[in-house]
Design a protein around this motif. Structure first.
Motif, PDB file in Angstrom:
ATOM      1  N   VAL A  91      15.360  -7.556  18.401  1.00  0.00           N
ATOM      2  CA  VAL A  91      14.478  -6.498  18.892  1.00  0.00           C
ATOM      3  C   VAL A  91      13.309  -7.143  19.636  1.00  0.00           C
ATOM      4  O   VAL A  91      12.540  -7.900  19.065  1.00  0.00           O
ATOM      5  N   ASP A  92      13.249  -6.872  20.937  1.00  0.00           N
ATOM      6  CA  ASP A  92      12.161  -7.379  21.777  1.00  0.00           C
ATOM      7  C   ASP A  92      11.110  -6.276  21.811  1.00  0.00           C
ATOM      8  O   ASP A  92      11.334  -5.223  22.398  1.00  0.00           O
ATOM      9  N   THR A  93       9.999  -6.508  21.140  1.00  0.00           N
ATOM     10  CA  THR A  93       9.032  -5.442  20.878  1.00  0.00           C
ATOM     11  C   THR A  93       7.798  -5.584  21.753  1.00  0.00           C
ATOM     12  O   THR A  93       7.062  -6.551  21.649  1.00  0.00           O
ATOM     13  N   TRP A  94       7.553  -4.599  22.607  1.00  0.00           N
ATOM     14  CA  TRP A  94       6.340  -4.613  23.437  1.00  0.00           C
ATOM     15  C   TRP A  94       5.252  -3.764  22.788  1.00  0.00           C
ATOM     16  O   TRP A  94       5.488  -2.613  22.430  1.00  0.00           O
ATOM     17  N   TRP A  95       4.095  -4.350  22.654  1.00  0.00           N
ATOM     18  CA  TRP A  95       2.915  -3.614  22.200  1.00  0.00           C
ATOM     19  C   TRP A  95       1.699  -4.490  22.384  1.00  0.00           C
ATOM     20  O   TRP A  95       1.804  -5.592  22.923  1.00  0.00           O
ATOM     21  N   GLN A  96       0.529  -4.021  21.982  1.00  0.00           N
ATOM     22  CA  GLN A  96      -0.723  -4.739  22.207  1.00  0.00           C
ATOM     23  C   GLN A  96      -1.670  -4.545  21.022  1.00  0.00           C
ATOM     24  O   GLN A  96      -1.501  -3.609  20.242  1.00  0.00           O
ATOM     25  N   THR A  97      -2.712  -5.379  20.973  1.00  0.00           N
ATOM     26  CA  THR A  97      -3.781  -5.175  19.996  1.00  0.00           C
ATOM     27  C   THR A  97      -4.242  -3.714  20.067  1.00  0.00           C
ATOM     28  O   THR A  97      -4.455  -3.057  19.046  1.00  0.00           O
ATOM     29  N   GLU A  98      -4.369  -3.224  21.283  1.00  0.00           N
ATOM     30  CA  GLU A  98      -4.888  -1.877  21.500  1.00  0.00           C
ATOM     31  C   GLU A  98      -3.923  -0.788  21.028  1.00  0.00           C
ATOM     32  O   GLU A  98      -4.352   0.278  20.597  1.00  0.00           O
ATOM     33  N   GLY A 129      -2.274  -2.645  31.507  1.00  0.00           N
ATOM     34  CA  GLY A 129      -2.582  -3.930  32.138  1.00  0.00           C
ATOM     35  C   GLY A 129      -1.350  -4.772  32.416  1.00  0.00           C
ATOM     36  O   GLY A 129      -1.461  -5.910  32.865  1.00  0.00           O
ATOM     37  N   ASP A 130      -0.177  -4.229  32.134  1.00  0.00           N
ATOM     38  CA  ASP A 130       1.069  -4.962  32.356  1.00  0.00           C
ATOM     39  C   ASP A 130       1.835  -4.364  33.532  1.00  0.00           C
ATOM     40  O   ASP A 130       1.865  -3.145  33.711  1.00  0.00           O
ATOM     41  N   GLY A 131       2.468  -5.246  34.282  1.00  0.00           N
ATOM     42  CA  GLY A 131       3.421  -4.785  35.277  1.00  0.00           C
ATOM     43  C   GLY A 131       4.771  -4.591  34.613  1.00  0.00           C
ATOM     44  O   GLY A 131       5.062  -5.210  33.581  1.00  0.00           O
ATOM     45  N   GLY A 191       4.760  -9.179  32.927  1.00  0.00           N
ATOM     46  CA  GLY A 191       3.534  -9.961  32.727  1.00  0.00           C
ATOM     47  C   GLY A 191       2.316  -9.133  33.090  1.00  0.00           C
ATOM     48  O   GLY A 191       2.426  -8.036  33.646  1.00  0.00           O
ATOM     49  N   ARG A 192       1.153  -9.652  32.728  1.00  0.00           N
ATOM     50  CA  ARG A 192      -0.089  -8.954  33.043  1.00  0.00           C
ATOM     51  C   ARG A 192      -0.168  -8.749  34.548  1.00  0.00           C
ATOM     52  O   ARG A 192       0.331  -9.557  35.317  1.00  0.00           O
ATOM     53  N   VAL A 193      -0.794  -7.672  34.963  1.00  0.00           N
ATOM     54  CA  VAL A 193      -0.820  -7.439  36.407  1.00  0.00           C
ATOM     55  C   VAL A 193      -1.604  -8.505  37.145  1.00  0.00           C
ATOM     56  O   VAL A 193      -1.347  -8.760  38.308  1.00  0.00           O
TER      57      VAL A 193
HETATM   58  C1  6R9 Z   1       1.372  -7.744  20.052  1.00  0.00           C
HETATM   59  C2  6R9 Z   1       0.591  -8.596  21.004  1.00  0.00           C
HETATM   60  C3  6R9 Z   1      -0.603  -7.935  24.343  1.00  0.00           C
HETATM   61  C4  6R9 Z   1       0.064  -8.396  25.623  1.00  0.00           C
HETATM   62  C5  6R9 Z   1       0.753  -7.277  26.366  1.00  0.00           C
HETATM   63  C6  6R9 Z   1       1.808  -8.037  27.136  1.00  0.00           C
HETATM   64  C7  6R9 Z   1       2.236  -9.127  26.177  1.00  0.00           C
HETATM   65  C8  6R9 Z   1       3.436  -8.471  24.051  1.00  0.00           C
HETATM   66  C9  6R9 Z   1       5.483  -8.325  24.751  1.00  0.00           C
HETATM   67  C10 6R9 Z   1       4.664  -8.636  25.848  1.00  0.00           C
HETATM   68  C11 6R9 Z   1       6.496  -8.646  27.262  1.00  0.00           C
HETATM   69  C12 6R9 Z   1       6.907  -8.181  24.990  1.00  0.00           C
HETATM   70  N1  6R9 Z   1       3.394  -8.738  25.358  1.00  0.00           N
HETATM   71  N2  6R9 Z   1       4.692  -8.224  23.655  1.00  0.00           N
HETATM   72  N3  6R9 Z   1       5.155  -8.799  27.090  1.00  0.00           N
HETATM   73  N4  6R9 Z   1       7.351  -8.349  26.267  1.00  0.00           N
HETATM   74  N5  6R9 Z   1       7.776  -7.906  23.995  1.00  0.00           N
HETATM   75  O1  6R9 Z   1       1.088  -9.602  21.505  1.00  0.00           O
HETATM   76  O2  6R9 Z   1      -0.685  -8.163  21.259  1.00  0.00           O
HETATM   77  O3  6R9 Z   1      -2.084 -10.244  21.688  1.00  0.00           O
HETATM   78  O4  6R9 Z   1      -2.889  -7.907  22.305  1.00  0.00           O
HETATM   79  O5  6R9 Z   1      -1.085  -9.062  23.602  1.00  0.00           O
HETATM   80  O6  6R9 Z   1       1.105  -9.332  25.317  1.00  0.00           O
HETATM   81  O7  6R9 Z   1       1.255  -8.624  28.275  1.00  0.00           O
HETATM   82  O8  6R9 Z   1      -0.154  -6.591  27.206  1.00  0.00           O
HETATM   83  P1  6R9 Z   1      -1.772  -8.867  22.177  1.00  0.00           P
END
Ligand code: 6R9
Length: 658
Positions: free
Chosen positions: A414-421, A503-505, A518-520
């Motif tokens: 599972v490739d999980t995308w998310w953020q601190t926010e 903030g991600d593309g 990646g980040r924009v």
């Molecule tokens: C949980 C975490 C957030 C930033 C996010 C993005 C990158 C995180 C990713 C991913 C591609 C994934 N990011 N998971 N990019 N695929 N599965 O890492 O939080 O430290 O806040 O970073 O990390 O760019 O915007 P945080």
């Protein structure tokens, strides 16, 4: 990826997908019907997820977004996060289940059942209360990855005192600015920590931080870990092991409103000042528990779960402490580094505890690839049944390696995308439901609304790239930036009116699956073509010589930006590189390789061979510093680097050889 390279007559092929194993589909926590349920009525879907928690007063309300962008979720509910993570499991008869399998760097270990965790946490809650910490006061936590770090967070949650965990690798300066910003009343730390077999100071950094400011701090609670001598300020400093002796194991968790702040976690933004991301209790816990249960398919009675993140990061908050413990996981926590005392340390831990679910980062996987697959091959990894990835895109090469070498070709990834926010996972396949696709995080989870938008704010067509945006509020969303509401609005809500800009593309492929680019600020524009750093890095690490790659867009008079790649070669590639004519010839071969893989436009202007890449302590490559090198500028602030000597190494390696 375009296949329009002259001479490349291979037909474009769709990426391979991996259907879920049949037995997993049959028994998985997640069902495809979750998508339908959420699509029918998103808010009703979230409301019924509140049943994953134990409430003192169950909520009748769901979402209040009248004060947008500040959301309130389940606002009339009352609960306690620590009660949910600990006490309720004892109440339901599982007090003897192991909660924490603590592995120390030197190979010693300790175990805590849920009942024992309750005793420790209750003692610490009583000690904090005696030290004058009350509901609503902030507490800074500056600890290594030991059980006391988990106890400290839960003890704060138990009394309703928001914690602010500061990663143990951060400097005294970084600690001081975070303490000051949050106005923390107490600090919980340790005498020191073990890293790579050495005892390093930690309390000393707290002393330094408090000597130069941070006047809000009244007490420092100190865990004894290394036994090193520490300076002592009488009246302010308190040993945990001494205070613990006299502390009662009886403590009534303080019930708080669902919107009571649970924690602040600082994360870097585009300016120098870190942002204190605020998370509250009810919505955060609902989504942490829901995602952990469905994305990792946790079966509390049989699984052994291990997330390698440190509690200093959001992943350690949501997928070490809150999500897993609310779901009654038995989990491993590991104090040390992956290569101490040997490069097979992680795999040895998986074998030792029979880990079934493993959650880690692409950078860790690529490092293991670099060390060679004969190292994990020495250990029995057959207990594993599910693998996860977070932190950045996982390039298909690493994904395949992870699946084959670690997952024995049987475990879904599972490739999980998310953020601190975002507080919890937002985009990910569901094990047992989704056919996984190497390199893509794929689809928003049921209940989550995400879109890829063009510059003009219109959803892009399948096959096109744009900006990743969350179009509807979600329960674990940040409630703001501590003390700076304007920055909260400006950073996330102003680029696309009323929608959250991550903030991600991202790109949507022909199936509508999402690929993170990646980040924009890492998206390059070369001669008007939008190119992703990730895509080119992925092509480079797809080459047999390359272990790791980082790509930056360096300003270029003619093309706007030019692609500059930094690569680390694999240990075993030296002979091949020599045979190919040495480093200069190898660089040229890699340029051609990218040209062939993506298209001539993506061919790096330069491929620089280096021995290290600059990374933050959470493993993210600091492209800003590489851009400085690529643009022949003086290298900027290296304060947040895990190893600040790396930039010297890179520059020395690149200096013209005389
Ligand atoms: C949980 C975490 C957030 C930033 C996010 C993005 C990158 C995180 C990713 C991913 C591609 C994934 N990011 N998971 N990019 N695929 N599965 O890492 O939080 O430290 O806040 O970073 O990390 O760019 O915007 P945080």
């Amino acid at each position: 990826m375009p296949h329009d390279v002259p001479g490349d007559d291979a037909a474009p092929t769709a990426p391979q997908t991996f259907p879920p194993p049949a037995d997993l589909s049959q028994n998985a926590n997640a069902r495809a019907t979750l998508y339908d349920e959420a699509a029918r009525d998103r808010l009703a879907f979230w409301k019924s997820r509140t049943a994953l928690l134990s409430w003192d007063t169950p909520p009748t309300q769901t979402l209040d977004f009248s004060d947008a962008p500040v959301a309130r979720w389940f606002a009339d509910g009352r609960l306690n996060a620590c009660h949910n993570a600990v006490d309720r499991h004892i109440d339901s008869g599982h007090g003897d289940q192991v909660a924490l399998l603590a592995e120390y760097e030197d190979g010693s270990d300790a175990q805590y059942t849920y009942a024992q965790v309750r005793d420790e946490v209750s003692r610490m809650a009583n000690v904090l209360t005696d030290l004058g910490v009350a509901t609503g006061d902030r507490v800074a936590i500056y600890l290594p990855m030991i059980p006391e770090a988990v106890f400290a967070m839960l003890a704060c949650a138990r009394i309703g005192a928001p914690h602010s965990v500061v990663f143990g690798g951060f400097s005294a300066d970084a600690l001081r600015s975070r303490i000051e910003d949050a106005g923390a009343k107490a600090v919980i730390t340790a005498d020191g920590q073990f890293r790579r077999g050495k005892a390093l100071g930690l309390k000393a950094a707290v002393d330094e931080a408090l000597a130069s400011g941070a006047d809000s701090v009244e007490h420092v609670l100190v865990v004894r870990r290394t036994g090193a001598d520490v300076a002592w300020t009488a009246g302010r400093d308190v040993w945990w092991h001494e205070a613990r002796e006299g502390a009662s194991t009886e403590h009534e968790p303080v019930m708080v409103d669902a919107e009571h702040p649970l924690f602040i976690l600082y994360t870097s933004g585009t300016t120098g000042k870190p942002k204190g991301i605020v998370h509250t209790t009810g919505g955060y816990l609902v989504q942490a528990a829901y995602t952990h249960r469905n994305v990792f398919d946790l079966k509390p009675a049989t699984d052994v779960y291990w997330c390698t993140a440190d509690v200093g990061w959001i992943t350690g908050h949501s997928y070490v402490v809150y999500g897993p413990m609310v779901n009654r996981a038995t989990q491993v926590i590991y104090e040390g580094t992956p290569h101490t005392p040997h490069q097979g340390r992680w795999w040895e831990i998986i074998q030792k505890y029979g880990v079934t679910i493993f959650y880690s980062s692409p950078t860790a996987i690529r490092t293991a690839m670099k060390w060679g697959e004969e190292i994990p091959a020495r250990f029995d990894l057959t207990s594993l049944r599910l693998l996860g990835s977070v932190g950045e895109s996982i390039n298909p090469e690493a994904w395949h390696w992870y699946r084959r070498v670690i997952g024995g070709d049987r475990c879904p990834i599972v490739d999980t995308w998310w953020q601190t926010e975002t507080g919890a996972i937002m985009i990910s396949p569901l094990p047992g439901v989704t056919a996984t696709k190497p390199g893509s995080a794929q689809v928003p989870l049921p209940g989550i609304s995400a879109e890829v938008l063009s510059d003009a704010g219109e959803p892009v067509a399948d096959g096109e790239a744009g900006y990743l945006v969350l179009t509807e509020p979600w329960p674990s969303m940040l409630r703001g930036i501590w003390g700076d509401e304007q920055r909260f609005r400006d950073t996330y809500w102003s680029r696309f009116e009323g929608r959250y800009f991550a903030g991600d593309g991202a790109r949507k492929d022909e199936d509508g699956d999402i690929w993170l680019l990646g980040r924009v600020d890492d998206v390059m524009n070369v001669s008007g073509h939008r190119l992703s750093t990730t895509e080119i890095e992925s092509a480079l690490v797809g080459h047999e010589w390359v272990a790791e790659a980082a790509v930056v867009g360096a300003s270029d008079e003619t093309t706007g930006q030019a692609v500059v790649a930094f690569v680390i070669l694999r240990e075993g590639a030296a002979a091949d590189v020599e045979a190919a004519g040495g480093e200069a010839a190898a660089s040229e071969a890699l340029r051609q390789h990218v040209g062939r893989e993506i298209g001539p436009i993506a061919k790096p202007k330069k491929v620089l061979i280096v021995t290290e890449l600059p990374k933050t302590r959470s493993g993210k490559i600091m492209r800003r510093l590489l851009r400085d090198v690529a643009e022949n500028r003086e290298v900027g602030d290296t304060q947040t680097l895990a190893d600040s000597s790396v930039m010297d190494l890179i520059q020395k390696g690149l200096a013209p050889k005389s």
